[in-house]
Design an enzyme around this catalytic site. Structure first.
Site, mmCIF file in Angstrom:
data_model
loop_
_atom_site.group_PDB
_atom_site.id
_atom_site.type_symbol
_atom_site.label_atom_id
_atom_site.label_comp_id
_atom_site.label_asym_id
_atom_site.label_seq_id
_atom_site.Cartn_x
_atom_site.Cartn_y
_atom_site.Cartn_z
ATOM 1 N N TYR A 390 -78.323 -16.811 3.947
ATOM 2 C CA TYR A 390 -78.758 -18.198 3.901
ATOM 3 C C TYR A 390 -79.132 -18.725 5.284
ATOM 4 O O TYR A 390 -80.045 -19.529 5.434
ATOM 5 C CB TYR A 390 -77.642 -19.079 3.316
ATOM 6 C CG TYR A 390 -77.500 -18.986 1.821
ATOM 7 C CD1 TYR A 390 -78.318 -19.726 0.976
ATOM 8 C CD2 TYR A 390 -76.540 -18.167 1.251
ATOM 9 C CE1 TYR A 390 -78.183 -19.645 -0.405
ATOM 10 C CE2 TYR A 390 -76.392 -18.070 -0.123
ATOM 11 C CZ TYR A 390 -77.216 -18.813 -0.946
ATOM 12 O OH TYR A 390 -77.081 -18.725 -2.305
ATOM 13 N N TYR A 394 -82.463 -19.058 10.289
ATOM 14 C CA TYR A 394 -82.358 -20.185 11.198
ATOM 15 C C TYR A 394 -81.793 -19.743 12.546
ATOM 16 O O TYR A 394 -82.165 -20.278 13.585
ATOM 17 C CB TYR A 394 -81.478 -21.265 10.575
ATOM 18 C CG TYR A 394 -81.952 -21.683 9.212
ATOM 19 C CD1 TYR A 394 -83.192 -22.293 9.046
ATOM 20 C CD2 TYR A 394 -81.188 -21.452 8.082
ATOM 21 C CE1 TYR A 394 -83.649 -22.665 7.793
ATOM 22 C CE2 TYR A 394 -81.634 -21.814 6.822
ATOM 23 C CZ TYR A 394 -82.860 -22.426 6.688
ATOM 24 O OH TYR A 394 -83.310 -22.781 5.447
#
Length: 665
Positions: A390, A394
């Site tokens: 997830y 990032y």
């Protein structure tokens, strides 16, 4: 050129004919503003002023068209008011568009002015309060942000230090000019996103200066080795590869810890109200200005997010909800920050409480605007075994894709695919550019990109990796298995990687007050009255080790920094040459690759315990003189006192000098 009037002349007809706005007057003002604007702004400024077209002469017009056409003075007046509004909003940013050389010169000048003001105040009989007022007046006239409250003698000393002015001016210039570029709509997807081109270049120049300073600064340790600060920094978490790997290790360990306890995982995406966004995307991804934008900077947006999160955590704490995880801050294409967070709750009721409180506070400000309820908060339930998937993209977007080369995760039996670049490609050039832009964005606005929630201190983890195994022998003999488990969890043993889950368990679990973690950092003692260069008293020294806060060995030190490093002044010896290693090996080490070059072993301790620990904790004195308080006058003669005093003075004058017998008086 005279200032732009804000009121039309309303006197006599002669006065009106003399002072009325004319197209030439408006054009002159416009060209002046465009010439004074930074080169990269000029096209945007010109486009901003060309909102009203001048009337077309020489064409056949009907009476209705003629009456509908505004007169020349009205067109000129509207343009001049637009120019005045621009100067009010962006004039400061245009004036502060300085290069680093100009910033350094300005810092020296301001430091000299502060010294002159202070001298004049002292000669005039002013007290400390008057001297501080003069410093406060100077700082506020310049217009920079006060990083610490201005009071006392330290504030006067700071104002007389060119280095302090230089740091503050660099931050002020970067943020003020970048805010101007954002307000003009020059930061968006069509121009690269995240930060302006000037901001990116400014950050690259800063990194270059830092690298040159690290390369030119040498430090020598007690073994006689000399390293550059650049080589030493490359071995720590300043290295993006090491920092990214550490983040992935912590995420994986937290997920394993949560799965073992059947905790509920949430993946949160938290955004800001519409007024924080300067640019919106239309159909086909075309950027256009946002009419609701109120001039807020990315720093303002980050503070809003922090404030709402603090309220959310306080409300959950009152309800007894415990949570832990990691949050990541990253920019939208127009530099507006938003958060992604991995959060674990202890049960379903806690997860629902987290979701309820987050939605409540995030919609408490402009929650009724269009799309707020549907888009401002997005919460998903995490798939078991896929937490790293997830958040991996990032992390890669912020520290670079190379940091995750050894930390790829599997979600539902499939290898995750990372979208690393701003254009959605995995090309090395694109990913590198995207990483540089995000890094420049975070550095410019002072935004902390990664922050853990409710997990043990990573500083303890890093310091425990420095502790030598021999110090654990006493802990194991005394039955302190918890400290030993935390130590082994931090180190890689063969194919067994470091285990953050075991470290969390050894530290006491999750969401604990600071005093209840098993280990805390221990700091070196400072001499009474010791101050920094600004005259502020030091409360504690640098980190020297760790100490258990509970258990059988409570209060017993684990020393993590046993080697003393001293700066090398006026010496051009390269670290690799001083250590006797090859240049190739030193270069590999500087990039975080390979092992530390071989060095001569430190002398064996002459006592049966750790000398460094004994000096810090006072154990050496108690062992030699017994448990009671012993004053130096009881065992030193005046001659020996003078001898050791002179010895310490000589040692301070020559930092590299060492006593042959190993004593440290």
């Amino acid at each position: 050129m005279a200032a732009i009037p804000r009121k039309l002349p309303n006197g006599s007809l002669a006065e009106w004919n003399r002072d009325k706005p004319t197209p030439r007057m408006a054009r002159d003002h416009m060209e002046r503003v465009i010439r004074c604007a930074p080169a990269g702004w000029q096209a945007a400024v010109r486009a901003r002023f060309e909102v009203v077209k001048p009337p077309m002469f020489g064409l056949q017009q009907t009476a209705a068209e003629y009456l509908a056409t505004p007169p020349d003075w009205a067109v000129a007046w509207d343009l001049m008011q637009s120019i005045a509004d621009f100067e009010k909003e962006f004039g400061v940013a245009s004036l502060w568009n300085l290069d680093d050389g100009e910033i350094c010169d300005m810092a020296k000048k301001l430091a000299g002015e502060a010294e002159e003001l202070d001298s004049a105040c002292i000669n005039g009989g002013g007290d400390l309060a008057a001297r501080v007022d003069s410093v406060r007046l100077l700082v506020r006239c310049v217009g920079i942000t006060e990083d610490v409250p201005i009071h006392g003698e330290p504030a006067v000393r700071r104002a007389q230090d060119a280095a302090w002015w230089r740091r503050r001016l660099r931050v002020h210039v970067a943020r003020t000019v970048e805010a101007g570029e954002i307000g003009l709509g020059m930061v968006h997807k069509g121009r690269g996103g995240y930060i302006s081109q000037n901001g990116l270049v400014r950050r690259q120049h800063q990194l270059k200066r830092n690298a040159e300073a690290l390369e030119c600064t040498l430090f020598r340790n007690e073994a006689g080795q000399v390293y550059t600060l650049r080589e030493l920094a490359a071995l720590g978490n300043a290295n993006p590869i090491i920092r990214g790997g550490e983040l992935m290790t912590r995420i994986r360990g937290a997920e394993e810890y949560a799965d073992a306890r059947a905790h509920v995982g949430l993946f949160l995406t938290l955004t800001l109200p519409s007024r924080f966004h300067p640019v919106k995307l239309g159909s086909g991804g075309r950027p256009f200005p946002n009419k609701k934008f109120d001039g807020a900077t990315p720093r303002d947006g980050q503070l809003w997010l922090r404030d709402m999160w603090a309220k959310t955590r306080a409300a959950l704490a009152r309800k007894g909800v415990r949570m832990y995880g990691l949050r990541v801050a990253e920019p939208h294409h127009d530099a507006t920050p938003h958060w992604h967070a991995l959060i674990w709750a202890e049960d379903e009721a806690g997860a629902q409480a987290i979701e309820q409180q987050v939605r409540h506070y995030w919609l408490s400000d402009d929650g009724d605007e269009r799309g707020a309820e549907a888009n401002r908060v997005n919460i998903k339930r995490m798939t078991k075994g896929g937490a790293a998937g997830y958040v991996a993209k990032y992390i890669a977007k912020s520290v670079g894709h190379l940091a995750l080369a050894q930390h790829m995760d599997v979600v539902d039996g499939q290898q995750i695919t990372l979208d690393l670049g701003p254009t959605g490609t995995n090309d090395v050039k694109e990913t590198g550019q995207g990483f540089k832009r995000v890094d420049a964005w975070a550095a410019t606005w002072g935004i902390r990109q990664f922050q853990t929630i409710g997990m043990p201190s990573v500083t303890v983890w890093r310091e425990l990796r420095r502790v030598t195994p021999d110090q654990l022998e006493l802990f194991e003999r005394e039955g302190d298995r918890t400290t030993s488990r935390a130590f082994h969890a931090c180190h890689r043993r063969g194919d067994i990687r470091a285990d953050w889950r075991s470290f969390m368990e050894a530290m006491g679990g999750h969401a604990l007050p600071r005093k209840r973690w098993h280990l805390r950092t221990a700091h070196d003692m400072v001499e009474p009255g010791e101050t920094n260069k600004y005259g502020e008293e030091l409360r504690h020294g640098p980190i020297a080790g760790l100490v258990p806060q509970q258990g059988r060995m409570c209060g017993r030190w684990l020393v993590s920094r046993r080697i003393l490093w001293r700066p090398v002044v006026d010496e051009a010896t390269h670290a690799a040459h001083a250590a006797g290693a090859s240049a190739q090996g030193a270069a590999g080490q500087a990039q975080g690759q390979g092992a530390t070059p071989a060095r001569a072993a430190l002398p064996r301790a002459w006592t049966g315990f750790n000398n460094c620990t004994a000096r810090i904790t006072g154990e050496l004195r108690r062992l030699v003189f017994g448990p009671g308080d012993v004053h130096a006058s009881e065992w030193l003669t005046p001659e020996t006192v003078d001898f050791y005093r002179n010895l310490r003075v000589a040692e301070r004058a020559e930092p590299a000098a060492e006593l042959e017998d190993g004593w440290d008086w």
